[in-house]
Design a protein around this motif. Sequence first.
Motif, PDB file in Angstrom:
ATOM      1  N   PRO A 103       0.811  -1.229   0.000  1.00 29.88           N
ATOM      2  CA  PRO A 103       0.000   0.000   0.000  1.00 29.88           C
ATOM      3  C   PRO A 103       0.838   1.270   0.000  1.00 29.88           C
ATOM      4  O   PRO A 103       1.831   1.365   0.707  1.00 29.88           O
ATOM      5  N   LYS A 104       0.414   2.212  -0.822  1.00 31.16           N
ATOM      6  CA  LYS A 104       1.071   3.521  -0.877  1.00 31.16           C
ATOM      7  C   LYS A 104       0.215   4.530  -0.114  1.00 31.16           C
ATOM      8  O   LYS A 104      -0.959   4.282   0.117  1.00 31.16           O
ATOM      9  N   ALA A 105       0.817   5.649   0.216  1.00 26.13           N
ATOM     10  CA  ALA A 105       0.076   6.659   0.984  1.00 26.13           C
ATOM     11  C   ALA A 105      -1.076   7.221   0.152  1.00 26.13           C
ATOM     12  O   ALA A 105      -0.957   7.371  -1.065  1.00 26.13           O
ATOM     13  N   SER A 137       6.260   0.654  12.782  1.00 23.14           N
ATOM     14  CA  SER A 137       7.323   1.667  12.798  1.00 23.14           C
ATOM     15  C   SER A 137       8.422   1.350  11.786  1.00 23.14           C
ATOM     16  O   SER A 137       9.172   2.221  11.387  1.00 23.14           O
ATOM     17  N   MET A 138       8.474   0.072  11.371  1.00 25.67           N
ATOM     18  CA  MET A 138       9.535  -0.305  10.438  1.00 25.67           C
ATOM     19  C   MET A 138       9.045  -0.630   9.038  1.00 25.67           C
ATOM     20  O   MET A 138       9.818  -0.944   8.154  1.00 25.67           O
ATOM     21  N   CYS A 139       7.719  -0.587   8.846  1.00 30.84           N
ATOM     22  CA  CYS A 139       7.170  -1.054   7.575  1.00 30.84           C
ATOM     23  C   CYS A 139       6.183  -0.033   7.004  1.00 30.84           C
ATOM     24  O   CYS A 139       5.080   0.139   7.512  1.00 30.84           O
ATOM     25  N   ASN A 169       0.831   2.302   5.901  1.00 27.71           N
ATOM     26  CA  ASN A 169      -0.192   2.807   4.972  1.00 27.71           C
ATOM     27  C   ASN A 169      -1.466   1.974   5.030  1.00 27.71           C
ATOM     28  O   ASN A 169      -2.569   2.513   4.997  1.00 27.71           O
ATOM     29  N   ALA A 170      -1.299   0.655   5.109  1.00 28.69           N
ATOM     30  CA  ALA A 170      -2.475  -0.225   5.160  1.00 28.69           C
ATOM     31  C   ALA A 170      -3.336   0.104   6.375  1.00 28.69           C
ATOM     32  O   ALA A 170      -4.562   0.156   6.293  1.00 28.69           O
ATOM     33  N   ARG A 171      -2.666   0.368   7.486  1.00 26.98           N
ATOM     34  CA  ARG A 171      -3.420   0.665   8.710  1.00 26.98           C
ATOM     35  C   ARG A 171      -4.194   1.981   8.571  1.00 26.98           C
ATOM     36  O   ARG A 171      -5.360   2.071   8.972  1.00 26.98           O
TER      37      ARG A 171
END
Lengths: 193, 63
Positions: free
Chosen positions: A105-107, B32-34, B39-41
């Motif tokens: 996923p991208k921003a 914090s590292m991914c 973004n998925a969250r």
Amino acid sequence: MTIDTSELAALRPDMTRFAYLLLRDSHAVEDVVQATMLTAIEKQDGFKNNSSLKTWIFTILRNKTIDTLRRGKREVSISELSENDDDLEEVLFNEHGSWNQEMKPKAWGDPEASFEQSEFWAVFNTCLHNLPEQTSRVFMMREFLEFEVDDICKELKLSASNCWVTLHRARAKLRLCLDINWFSGQGFQESRR
Amino acid sequence: MLSCKEANRLMSQELDRKLSWGERIGLRLHISMCDGCSNARKQMSVVRSACKHAFALDDKADQ
């Protein structure tokens, strides 16, 4: 406070869409929408102007839809739940459980700005509509009827793990659908021009 | 260390239940590292707020 029946009629398409996502049966939907409108007219004294008409109507619609779902005693079989699921996780992740590069996923930038655009809602509705029937029901019960997960499991006679998986799939699919059809796709760029 | 796949399951579940302390720490560390999972969250929470907006029901709290 008297309600304006033309305003009520204008809400009908939204009511129909809402009920359809849960019931997926046009007769049941028609019944629920009609019963809601009838109740609204009969009980219009109960409508206080401090909430919008839409909010008030949807409270009635919500309750009627829940009643119908309960009466129907819709039991979900495991096979129905995995309907056209073709393992979404296998598409998203590699064998080590990391993102497949092209699926990462991208921003999304400023998604709230999209909420102002009717084109976004057309995409969103299509994405919701494209969820498989039972997935949509579980998801709608959670997000729109605000059931706790335990209660969804009970109502639909699902195992807890099935409920969690179904909700996760629904969110993953919607996220992906919005990404492809809006945020990364043409819709978003065009409407921003 | 959580995989992205596991982190994604947890980020959906955190919208439905209180995660355990260990789950929360694991998820926070992973995110914090991914970038992808971070973004998925955010996207999952956009999906939730879109649902609240979809039928313009977000003024419900005002009642």
